[in-house]
Design a protein around this motif. Sequence first.
Motif, short mmCIF file in Angstrom:
data_model
loop_
_atom_site.label_atom_id
_atom_site.label_comp_id
_atom_site.label_asym_id
_atom_site.label_seq_id
_atom_site.Cartn_x
_atom_site.Cartn_y
_atom_site.Cartn_z
N ASP A 15 5.31 0.14 40.17
CA ASP A 15 3.94 -0.34 40.17
C ASP A 15 3.07 0.63 39.36
OD1 ASP A 15 1.30 -1.04 40.76
OD2 ASP A 15 1.68 -1.29 42.89
N ALA A 17 0.05 1.24 39.48
CA ALA A 17 -0.91 1.94 40.34
C ALA A 17 -0.27 3.20 40.94
CB ALA A 17 -1.40 1.02 41.44
N ILE A 18 1.01 3.12 41.25
CA ILE A 18 1.72 4.29 41.78
C ILE A 18 1.86 5.35 40.70
CG2 ILE A 18 3.92 5.13 42.70
CD1 ILE A 18 4.17 2.42 44.14
N GLU A 20 -0.12 5.84 38.21
CA GLU A 20 -1.46 6.43 38.04
C GLU A 20 -1.77 7.40 39.16
OE1 GLU A 20 -4.89 7.52 36.30
OE2 GLU A 20 -3.33 6.29 35.39
N ARG A 21 -1.40 7.07 40.39
CA ARG A 21 -1.65 7.96 41.53
C ARG A 21 -0.88 9.27 41.39
NH1 ARG A 21 -4.60 10.55 44.70
NH2 ARG A 21 -3.86 10.86 46.80
N VAL A 22 0.37 9.19 40.98
CA VAL A 22 1.17 10.41 40.77
C VAL A 22 0.55 11.24 39.65
CG1 VAL A 22 3.42 11.31 40.03
CG2 VAL A 22 3.30 9.44 41.68
N LYS A 23 0.11 10.58 38.60
CA LYS A 23 -0.54 11.29 37.49
C LYS A 23 -1.76 12.05 37.99
CE LYS A 23 -3.04 10.28 33.24
NZ LYS A 23 -3.49 9.20 32.36
N GLN A 24 -2.58 11.41 38.80
CA GLN A 24 -3.78 12.07 39.34
C GLN A 24 -3.41 13.23 40.24
OE1 GLN A 24 -6.85 11.56 38.23
NE2 GLN A 24 -5.89 10.10 36.84
N LEU A 25 -2.39 13.08 41.06
CA LEU A 25 -1.94 14.17 41.93
C LEU A 25 -1.49 15.37 41.11
CD1 LEU A 25 0.02 12.13 44.63
CD2 LEU A 25 -2.13 13.38 44.97
#
Length: 115
Positions: A15, A17-18, A20-25
């Motif tokens: 996904d 969105a996942i 992108e979330r890992v990238k932000q983390l």
Amino acid sequence: MAEFRKQPRFRTVIDPAIVERVKQLVLVARDIVITCHVSPDGDALGSSCALWYVLKALGKTAHVVTADCAPRSLQFLPGVRDIVAATRQADRAHELIAKADLIFCMDFNDPSRVD
């Protein structure tokens, strides 16, 4: 004439969105630990060291921490000599894990392989 649609070169099942979330983390993380299963094999060490190099290239402070030492047959892998093995450096391994604000767990195929 049928309309031609260019298909994406690669198809992913992850996904976006996942991703992108890992990238932000990763972007906000200060101390990152990468770990893998006990008795690490080539897949576990290779993926852990590869991610370590990527994070270093991004300017991140990252460490590979394993439960056991890398086998002698895999000592040739780039980065394997920088791994913190808990069997040899227990205090350092615990310190790095406690300090980490992001931990990547690589190549766990079964919960019994977590140490």
